[in-house]
Design a protein around this motif. Structure first.
Motif, PDB file in Angstrom:
ATOM      1  N   ASP A  51      33.961   7.282  20.416  1.00  0.00           N
ATOM      2  CA  ASP A  51      33.276   6.659  21.549  1.00  0.00           C
ATOM      3  C   ASP A  51      34.010   5.385  21.947  1.00  0.00           C
ATOM      4  N   GLU A  52      34.732   5.437  23.061  1.00  0.00           N
ATOM      5  CA  GLU A  52      35.445   4.280  23.614  1.00  0.00           C
ATOM      6  C   GLU A  52      36.330   3.591  22.564  1.00  0.00           C
ATOM      7  N   PRO A  53      37.276   4.301  21.945  1.00  0.00           N
ATOM      8  CA  PRO A  53      38.029   3.722  20.838  1.00  0.00           C
ATOM      9  C   PRO A  53      39.195   2.822  21.241  1.00  0.00           C
ATOM     10  N   THR A  54      39.631   2.874  22.489  1.00  0.00           N
ATOM     11  CA  THR A  54      40.869   2.193  22.876  1.00  0.00           C
ATOM     12  C   THR A  54      40.628   0.972  23.759  1.00  0.00           C
ATOM     13  N   SER A  55      39.385   0.562  23.911  1.00  0.00           N
ATOM     14  CA  SER A  55      39.074  -0.498  24.878  1.00  0.00           C
ATOM     15  C   SER A  55      39.718  -1.832  24.517  1.00  0.00           C
ATOM     16  N   ALA A  56      39.970  -2.075  23.220  1.00  0.00           N
ATOM     17  CA  ALA A  56      40.556  -3.355  22.814  1.00  0.00           C
ATOM     18  C   ALA A  56      42.041  -3.247  22.491  1.00  0.00           C
ATOM     19  N   LEU A  57      42.664  -2.121  22.820  1.00  0.00           N
ATOM     20  CA  LEU A  57      44.083  -1.923  22.530  1.00  0.00           C
ATOM     21  C   LEU A  57      44.933  -2.139  23.773  1.00  0.00           C
ATOM     22  N   ASP A  58      46.126  -2.710  23.578  1.00  0.00           N
ATOM     23  CA  ASP A  58      47.037  -2.829  24.714  1.00  0.00           C
ATOM     24  C   ASP A  58      47.665  -1.460  24.983  1.00  0.00           C
ATOM     25  N   ASN A  59      48.404  -1.363  26.087  1.00  0.00           N
ATOM     26  CA  ASN A  59      48.916  -0.058  26.508  1.00  0.00           C
ATOM     27  C   ASN A  59      49.823   0.590  25.470  1.00  0.00           C
ATOM     28  N   HIS A  65      45.892  19.530  11.718  1.00  0.00           N
ATOM     29  CA  HIS A  65      44.787  19.914  10.835  1.00  0.00           C
ATOM     30  C   HIS A  65      43.753  20.800  11.526  1.00  0.00           C
ATOM     31  N   ASN A  66      44.066  21.238  12.750  1.00  0.00           N
ATOM     32  CA  ASN A  66      43.120  22.057  13.522  1.00  0.00           C
ATOM     33  C   ASN A  66      41.771  21.356  13.658  1.00  0.00           C
ATOM     34  N   THR A  67      41.824  20.057  13.913  1.00  0.00           N
ATOM     35  CA  THR A  67      40.628  19.226  14.001  1.00  0.00           C
ATOM     36  C   THR A  67      39.988  19.325  15.377  1.00  0.00           C
ATOM     37  N   THR A  68      38.693  19.500  15.394  1.00  0.00           N
ATOM     38  CA  THR A  68      37.923  19.481  16.638  1.00  0.00           C
ATOM     39  C   THR A  68      37.607  18.031  16.984  1.00  0.00           C
ATOM     40  N   MET A  69      37.683  17.689  18.265  1.00  0.00           N
ATOM     41  CA  MET A  69      37.425  16.308  18.653  1.00  0.00           C
ATOM     42  C   MET A  69      36.594  16.234  19.929  1.00  0.00           C
ATOM     43  N   ILE A  70      35.604  15.346  19.907  1.00  0.00           N
ATOM     44  CA  ILE A  70      34.860  14.974  21.104  1.00  0.00           C
ATOM     45  C   ILE A  70      35.202  13.514  21.383  1.00  0.00           C
ATOM     46  N   PHE A  71      35.849  13.285  22.499  1.00  0.00           N
ATOM     47  CA  PHE A  71      36.377  11.969  22.838  1.00  0.00           C
ATOM     48  C   PHE A  71      35.658  11.451  24.078  1.00  0.00           C
ATOM     49  N   VAL A  72      34.892  10.393  23.918  1.00  0.00           N
ATOM     50  CA  VAL A  72      34.140   9.799  25.020  1.00  0.00           C
ATOM     51  C   VAL A  72      34.822   8.513  25.453  1.00  0.00           C
ATOM     52  N   SER A  73      35.097   8.404  26.745  1.00  0.00           N
ATOM     53  CA  SER A  73      35.713   7.182  27.246  1.00  0.00           C
ATOM     54  C   SER A  73      35.498   7.055  28.749  1.00  0.00           C
ATOM     55  N   HIS A  74      35.453   5.799  29.213  1.00  0.00           N
ATOM     56  CA  HIS A  74      35.422   5.536  30.647  1.00  0.00           C
ATOM     57  C   HIS A  74      36.844   5.368  31.189  1.00  0.00           C
ATOM     58  N   ASP A  75      37.837   5.367  30.307  1.00  0.00           N
ATOM     59  CA  ASP A  75      39.217   5.144  30.702  1.00  0.00           C
ATOM     60  C   ASP A  75      39.814   6.446  31.222  1.00  0.00           C
ATOM     61  N   THR A  76      39.789   6.614  32.530  1.00  0.00           N
ATOM     62  CA  THR A  76      40.294   7.855  33.123  1.00  0.00           C
ATOM     63  C   THR A  76      41.804   8.011  32.941  1.00  0.00           C
ATOM     64  N   GLY A  77      42.475   6.931  32.585  1.00  0.00           N
ATOM     65  CA  GLY A  77      43.901   7.011  32.321  1.00  0.00           C
ATOM     66  C   GLY A  77      44.231   7.824  31.084  1.00  0.00           C
ATOM     67  N   LEU A  78      43.212   8.101  30.255  1.00  0.00           N
ATOM     68  CA  LEU A  78      43.422   8.893  29.042  1.00  0.00           C
ATOM     69  C   LEU A  78      43.221  10.393  29.281  1.00  0.00           C
ATOM     70  N   GLU A  79      42.680  10.752  30.415  1.00  0.00           N
ATOM     71  CA  GLU A  79      42.393  12.163  30.697  1.00  0.00           C
ATOM     72  C   GLU A  79      43.619  13.075  30.584  1.00  0.00           C
ATOM     73  N   PRO A  80      44.809  12.632  31.033  1.00  0.00           N
ATOM     74  CA  PRO A  80      45.968  13.531  30.944  1.00  0.00           C
ATOM     75  C   PRO A  80      46.323  13.970  29.530  1.00  0.00           C
ATOM     76  N   PHE A  81      45.832  13.267  28.529  1.00  0.00           N
ATOM     77  CA  PHE A  81      46.104  13.676  27.153  1.00  0.00           C
ATOM     78  C   PHE A  81      45.328  14.948  26.781  1.00  0.00           C
ATOM     79  N   PHE A  82      44.326  15.324  27.586  1.00  0.00           N
ATOM     80  CA  PHE A  82      43.417  16.403  27.228  1.00  0.00           C
ATOM     81  C   PHE A  82      43.511  17.572  28.206  1.00  0.00           C
TER      82      PHE A  82
END
Length: 245
Positions: A184-192, A209-226
């Motif tokens: 939940d919003e993990p990158t808000s305090a990180l620089d680019n 590791h074939n890990t399932t992930m639910i990633f919640v963020s308001h940072d639309t700049g991260l969407e291309p990773f998914f």
């Protein structure tokens, strides 16, 4: 066991989803006529998928993560994680399941402030019964990716900046190579630069590791990773303005 039976069992195992929600209702406060509720109709996430979950503030995203982690229990409906019905577990059973299968990074870091970084991480390893060697190897990889100096390992968490505390919380979530990551919003305090390193490491670990992930963020700049992007409104309704998420 015959070969035919073994193949059949493999098919059954492969059919189990990472997450299955069915008509889940969570009510805020006492269940009265004017109580506010969230209703999650149906949602399914397959094992190994990484989902970018988005929605407006107050749409129930954080509540959903709390339900998935077992921190909150729904008043109605079914939540299954990897085939396990969460409502069938006792409180201690849910705690054990979470420690062994789920990594969590919430907006509130839930670190123990008077303990060192290393001790906070070791607690996660202890509850999940991971080895000391796994701890050392994972810490080295994570600290390098998140650009944290090794000198902070023996520093009390309370002495760290907010951004450093957030990165420590991220490390703690990863340390046991969990089956499911709830973030939940993990990158808000990180620089680019650190943000890109974190996202790259995150996806590499999930894929390895074939890990399932639910990633919640308001940072639309991260969407291309998914490759999978899901609006919470596609399966959640009955949201009031008082809901915080």
């Amino acid at each position: 066991m015959t070969l035919k039976e073994n193949i059949s069992n493999d098919k059954i195992i492969n059919q189990v989803a990472a997450i299955e929600l069915q008509n889940v209702v969570h009510t805020y406060g006492k269940q009265q006529a004017n109580s506010k509720s969230l209703h999650f109709s149906q949602w399914k996430v397959e094992i190994g998928q990484q989902v970018f979950l988005y929605g407006d503030s107050g749409s129930g995203k954080s509540t959903l993560l709390n339900l998935l982690s077992g921190i909150l229990a729904p008043q109605q409906g079914s939540i299954k994680l990897f085939g396990t019905e969460m409502s069938d577990l006792s409180n201690s059973g849910r705690d054990r399941f979470r420690a062994e299968n789920i990594g969590v990074v919430f907006q509130q870091f839930n670190l123990i402030p008077y303990l060192s970084v290393a001790k906070n991480i070791e607690l996660a390893v202890y509850f999940a019964k991971s080895s000391k060697q796994q701890l050392v190897e994972s810490l080295q990889q994570l600290m390098a990716a998140l650009k944290l100096p090794s000198s902070i390992l023996h520093t009390p968490v309370s002495s760290l900046s907010v951004g450093q505390q957030q990165r420590v919380a991220i490390m703690r979530a990863f340390i046991n190579a969990p089956k499911l990551l709830l973030i939940d919003e993990p990158t808000s305090a990180l620089d680019n630069s650190a943000k890109h390193g974190f996202m790259t490491l995150l996806l590499e670990m999930c894929q390895a590791h074939n890990t399932t992930m639910i990633f919640v963020s308001h940072d639309t700049g991260l969407e291309p990773f998914f490759s999978l992007r899901t609006p919470i409104t596609s399966f959640c309704n009955g949201i009031s303005d008082e809901v915080v998420g």
